[in-house]
Scaffold this motif. Sequence first.
Motif, PDB file in Angstrom:
ATOM      1  N   ASP A  67      -0.669  -0.140   3.145  1.00  0.00           N
ATOM      2  CA  ASP A  67      -1.941  -0.842   3.368  1.00  0.00           C
ATOM      3  C   ASP A  67      -2.835  -0.721   2.129  1.00  0.00           C
ATOM      4  O   ASP A  67      -2.520  -0.001   1.185  1.00  0.00           O
ATOM      5  CB  ASP A  67      -2.648  -0.324   4.630  1.00  0.00           C
ATOM      6  CG  ASP A  67      -2.982   1.156   4.526  1.00  0.00           C
ATOM      7  OD1 ASP A  67      -3.038   1.682   3.394  1.00  0.00           O
ATOM      8  OD2 ASP A  67      -3.183   1.789   5.570  1.00  0.00           O
ATOM      9  N   CYS A  68      -3.949  -1.446   2.164  1.00  0.00           N
ATOM     10  CA  CYS A  68      -4.822  -1.517   0.989  1.00  0.00           C
ATOM     11  C   CYS A  68      -5.400  -0.153   0.624  1.00  0.00           C
ATOM     12  O   CYS A  68      -5.474   0.200  -0.542  1.00  0.00           O
ATOM     13  CB  CYS A  68      -5.960  -2.499   1.228  1.00  0.00           C
ATOM     14  SG  CYS A  68      -5.381  -4.207   1.210  1.00  0.00           S
TER      15      CYS A  68
ATOM     16  N   HIS B 157       3.120  -4.435  -2.704  1.00  0.00           N
ATOM     17  CA  HIS B 157       1.830  -4.722  -2.062  1.00  0.00           C
ATOM     18  C   HIS B 157       0.939  -5.537  -2.992  1.00  0.00           C
ATOM     19  O   HIS B 157       0.346  -6.532  -2.583  1.00  0.00           O
ATOM     20  CB  HIS B 157       1.132  -3.427  -1.651  1.00  0.00           C
ATOM     21  CG  HIS B 157      -0.222  -3.658  -1.050  1.00  0.00           C
ATOM     22  ND1 HIS B 157      -0.397  -3.988   0.278  1.00  0.00           N
ATOM     23  CD2 HIS B 157      -1.452  -3.670  -1.608  1.00  0.00           C
ATOM     24  CE1 HIS B 157      -1.686  -4.179   0.504  1.00  0.00           C
ATOM     25  NE2 HIS B 157      -2.354  -3.992  -0.624  1.00  0.00           N
TER      26      HIS B 157
END
Length: 247
Positions: A2-3, A29
Motif C-alpha cells: 500500500d501507499c 507499486h
Amino acid sequence: MDCKTAQGLLEAYLDNELDRTEARELEAHADTCAECRAALDRLDALRRSLRDTSLRYTAPPTLRERITATADAELPRSRRPMPASWRIAAACVLAFGAGGLSVHMWNSAQSTQIEQEQLAHDLFASHWRALAAASPVDVISSDRHTVKPWFAGKVGQAPLVQDFAEQGFALAGGRIDYVGAQRVAVLVYRHGQHLIDVFVLPQLPRPEQMQGYSLRPTMLDAQPAAIVTDMDPTELARFAELLSTKR
Ligand SMILES: [Zn+2]
C-alpha cells in the motif's frame, strides 16, 4: 504494497537498502501509483541535487596529515584514551590555531551549510511523505486540548497548540516524525486544499523554497519551529503571524 508502506520505504530504496523482493514490490507499486511515483521522483531529484559536489569540501591531504600527526602526538599525554572524535576535534583546534583559522571558519561555514541543506531536505521529505500518506496525522483532532497532551511523553516538550479555524487555518491534528535522528512534534493545519506542517525543532532552519513548497522558520512560543507548506507567500505570512502570537 500500500501507499503508506511504499512511502516509508522510498529513502531506503534510493539508498539500495531494500532486499530484491521489497524493491520489486515497491517498483511494481510505483509503476501503478502516480502519487508514489511522484514522491519517489521528487526524493530522487532532491538527493541528486544534494549530492552536488560543489556543496562539499574535501580537506587537502596536507591538512589531513597534520591533523593525524597532531592527534597521534596528543595521545600519549592523556591518561585515558579519548574517543577518536575528541582527539580529532582537539587536533583540529591545535592545527587550525596554528595558522589555519580562515580555513577552519570556511570549513565550519561549509558544514553549517550542509547541515542546513540536510535539515531542509528532511523537512520537505517529511512533508511530502505526509502528503502521500493515507493520513498526514497520527492524532486526528481539531481540539487543542486533545492534541497537546497527546505529545506529552513522546517528545521532550509538548508544543504550544492553538487552533486558528476562525482565521481559516484549522488544526487537523499532530504527528511525531523523524528529522535526521531526532523525534520531533509536528502540528498539522489545513487551509483550503493546503496542508500545513509545523515542525517543532531544536534549532531554527533557514528559509528555503523547493518545487513550489516553502520552508519558513518561526518561533512557536519560545521553541524554534518551521512551517512547511505550498500556500502562497501572503497566506503563509498571515499564518506565521498567527502562529507566533500566543493568545
Ligand atoms: Zn502509492
